[in-house]
Write a protein that holds these residues in place. Sequence first.
Motif, PDB file in Angstrom:
ATOM      1  N   ASP A 106       0.820  -1.208   0.000  1.00  0.00           N
ATOM      2  CA  ASP A 106       0.000   0.000   0.000  1.00  0.00           C
ATOM      3  C   ASP A 106       0.858   1.264   0.000  1.00  0.00           C
ATOM      4  O   ASP A 106       0.530   2.239  -0.667  1.00  0.00           O
ATOM      5  CB  ASP A 106      -0.982  -0.011   1.171  1.00  0.00           C
ATOM      6  CG  ASP A 106      -2.036  -1.101   1.015  1.00  0.00           C
ATOM      7  OD1 ASP A 106      -2.451  -1.371  -0.130  1.00  0.00           O
ATOM      8  OD2 ASP A 106      -2.433  -1.702   2.031  1.00  0.00           O
ATOM      9  N   ASP A 107       1.989   1.250   0.731  1.00  0.00           N
ATOM     10  CA  ASP A 107       2.907   2.402   0.701  1.00  0.00           C
ATOM     11  C   ASP A 107       3.536   2.546  -0.676  1.00  0.00           C
ATOM     12  O   ASP A 107       3.681   3.655  -1.190  1.00  0.00           O
ATOM     13  CB  ASP A 107       3.999   2.266   1.761  1.00  0.00           C
ATOM     14  CG  ASP A 107       3.507   2.558   3.163  1.00  0.00           C
ATOM     15  OD1 ASP A 107       2.357   3.038   3.306  1.00  0.00           O
ATOM     16  OD2 ASP A 107       4.256   2.303   4.121  1.00  0.00           O
ATOM     17  N   LEU A 108       3.918   1.423  -1.285  1.00  0.00           N
ATOM     18  CA  LEU A 108       4.508   1.457  -2.622  1.00  0.00           C
ATOM     19  C   LEU A 108       3.544   2.074  -3.629  1.00  0.00           C
ATOM     20  O   LEU A 108       3.912   2.949  -4.400  1.00  0.00           O
ATOM     21  CB  LEU A 108       4.889   0.035  -3.057  1.00  0.00           C
ATOM     22  CG  LEU A 108       5.460  -0.133  -4.462  1.00  0.00           C
ATOM     23  CD1 LEU A 108       6.802   0.568  -4.580  1.00  0.00           C
ATOM     24  CD2 LEU A 108       5.585  -1.609  -4.791  1.00  0.00           C
ATOM     25  N   LEU A 109       2.289   1.639  -3.583  1.00  0.00           N
ATOM     26  CA  LEU A 109       1.302   2.120  -4.547  1.00  0.00           C
ATOM     27  C   LEU A 109       0.842   3.550  -4.265  1.00  0.00           C
ATOM     28  O   LEU A 109       0.401   4.244  -5.166  1.00  0.00           O
ATOM     29  CB  LEU A 109       0.103   1.177  -4.601  1.00  0.00           C
ATOM     30  CG  LEU A 109       0.417  -0.229  -5.103  1.00  0.00           C
ATOM     31  CD1 LEU A 109      -0.826  -1.108  -5.049  1.00  0.00           C
ATOM     32  CD2 LEU A 109       1.003  -0.200  -6.500  1.00  0.00           C
ATOM     33  N   SER A 110       0.962   3.984  -3.004  1.00  0.00           N
ATOM     34  CA  SER A 110       0.554   5.366  -2.699  1.00  0.00           C
ATOM     35  C   SER A 110       1.723   6.340  -2.797  1.00  0.00           C
ATOM     36  O   SER A 110       1.548   7.534  -2.593  1.00  0.00           O
ATOM     37  CB  SER A 110      -0.093   5.438  -1.310  1.00  0.00           C
ATOM     38  OG  SER A 110       0.869   5.155  -0.311  1.00  0.00           O
ATOM     39  N   GLY A 111       2.923   5.827  -3.085  1.00  0.00           N
ATOM     40  CA  GLY A 111       4.062   6.712  -3.293  1.00  0.00           C
ATOM     41  C   GLY A 111       4.854   7.052  -2.060  1.00  0.00           C
ATOM     42  O   GLY A 111       5.577   8.036  -2.033  1.00  0.00           O
ATOM     43  N   ILE A 112       4.764   6.237  -1.009  1.00  0.00           N
ATOM     44  CA  ILE A 112       5.556   6.471   0.198  1.00  0.00           C
ATOM     45  C   ILE A 112       6.750   5.535   0.144  1.00  0.00           C
ATOM     46  O   ILE A 112       6.592   4.331   0.077  1.00  0.00           O
ATOM     47  CB  ILE A 112       4.723   6.189   1.476  1.00  0.00           C
ATOM     48  CG1 ILE A 112       3.499   7.088   1.514  1.00  0.00           C
ATOM     49  CG2 ILE A 112       5.584   6.354   2.714  1.00  0.00           C
ATOM     50  CD1 ILE A 112       2.497   6.731   2.577  1.00  0.00           C
ATOM     51  N   SER A 113       7.951   6.087   0.173  1.00  0.00           N
ATOM     52  CA  SER A 113       9.142   5.241   0.119  1.00  0.00           C
ATOM     53  C   SER A 113       9.617   4.914   1.522  1.00  0.00           C
ATOM     54  O   SER A 113       9.319   5.624   2.474  1.00  0.00           O
ATOM     55  CB  SER A 113      10.252   5.924  -0.672  1.00  0.00           C
ATOM     56  OG  SER A 113      10.721   7.046   0.023  1.00  0.00           O
ATOM     57  N   ARG A 114      10.381   3.844   1.647  1.00  0.00           N
ATOM     58  CA  ARG A 114      10.901   3.422   2.942  1.00  0.00           C
ATOM     59  C   ARG A 114      11.749   4.520   3.565  1.00  0.00           C
ATOM     60  O   ARG A 114      11.683   4.782   4.742  1.00  0.00           O
ATOM     61  CB  ARG A 114      11.738   2.159   2.794  1.00  0.00           C
ATOM     62  CG  ARG A 114      12.347   1.732   4.107  1.00  0.00           C
ATOM     63  CD  ARG A 114      13.424   0.695   3.926  1.00  0.00           C
ATOM     64  NE  ARG A 114      13.923   0.288   5.210  1.00  0.00           N
ATOM     65  CZ  ARG A 114      14.917   0.883   5.843  1.00  0.00           C
ATOM     66  NH1 ARG A 114      15.500   1.918   5.340  1.00  0.00           N
ATOM     67  NH2 ARG A 114      15.322   0.438   7.013  1.00  0.00           N
ATOM     68  N   GLU A 115      12.571   5.165   2.750  1.00  0.00           N
ATOM     69  CA  GLU A 115      13.440   6.203   3.289  1.00  0.00           C
ATOM     70  C   GLU A 115      12.633   7.305   3.967  1.00  0.00           C
ATOM     71  O   GLU A 115      13.002   7.807   5.002  1.00  0.00           O
ATOM     72  CB  GLU A 115      14.317   6.803   2.182  1.00  0.00           C
ATOM     73  CG  GLU A 115      15.447   5.893   1.733  1.00  0.00           C
ATOM     74  CD  GLU A 115      14.995   4.738   0.860  1.00  0.00           C
ATOM     75  OE1 GLU A 115      15.756   3.763   0.720  1.00  0.00           O
ATOM     76  OE2 GLU A 115      13.885   4.778   0.322  1.00  0.00           O
TER      77      GLU A 115
END
Length: 184
Positions: A106-115
């Motif tokens: 969900d973070d990947l698809l919403s544009g939130i990166s791990r960094e």
Amino acid sequence: MNRANEVRNILAQLGRIAEKYCCAIILVGHLNKAQGNKSTYRGLGSIDFQACARSVLVVGRVKDKPEIRVVAHQKSSLAPEGKPIAFELSAENGFRWLGHYDISIDDLLSGISREKKSEQAENLITDCLSNGKYPQQILLKKAQNAGISKRVLDEAKKSLGVKSIKKGSGWYWELPEEKEASNF
């Protein structure tokens, strides 16, 4: 593609073919652009495509690093889910595996990166601990409310050298002395 009753019939036929020839069927689909929905509901066509699959992988770009893509397990019925793995596609290097990448689908698809999450976690910790010891349970709750996973928070804690101290019946976090001094 959008009618469940028709999709089920086609998928059942594909299942019989796979069983007869002892092979796997691989379907490649695309996601719609609807932000905010769970990844399961973002596939184009009927939900039955994902429902009948034994394994579903999602590939997405890391927002601030367009040359980096991540392959993440969305569903795995026959084995434990694998960890997300990143790869690079660039003009200089071509294709190159980068290894495990800490990001949810969900973070990947919403544009939130791990960094970004790591920085957010480190900032939360330093803000909370800037005046000394801070209750661990309250910090965990604040991280949860900010959408920071416990794993990312623990990694940030480790990278900052935060110490856990038991006081009475509760646990507190404290920055190492050189970090405390550098905040002033």
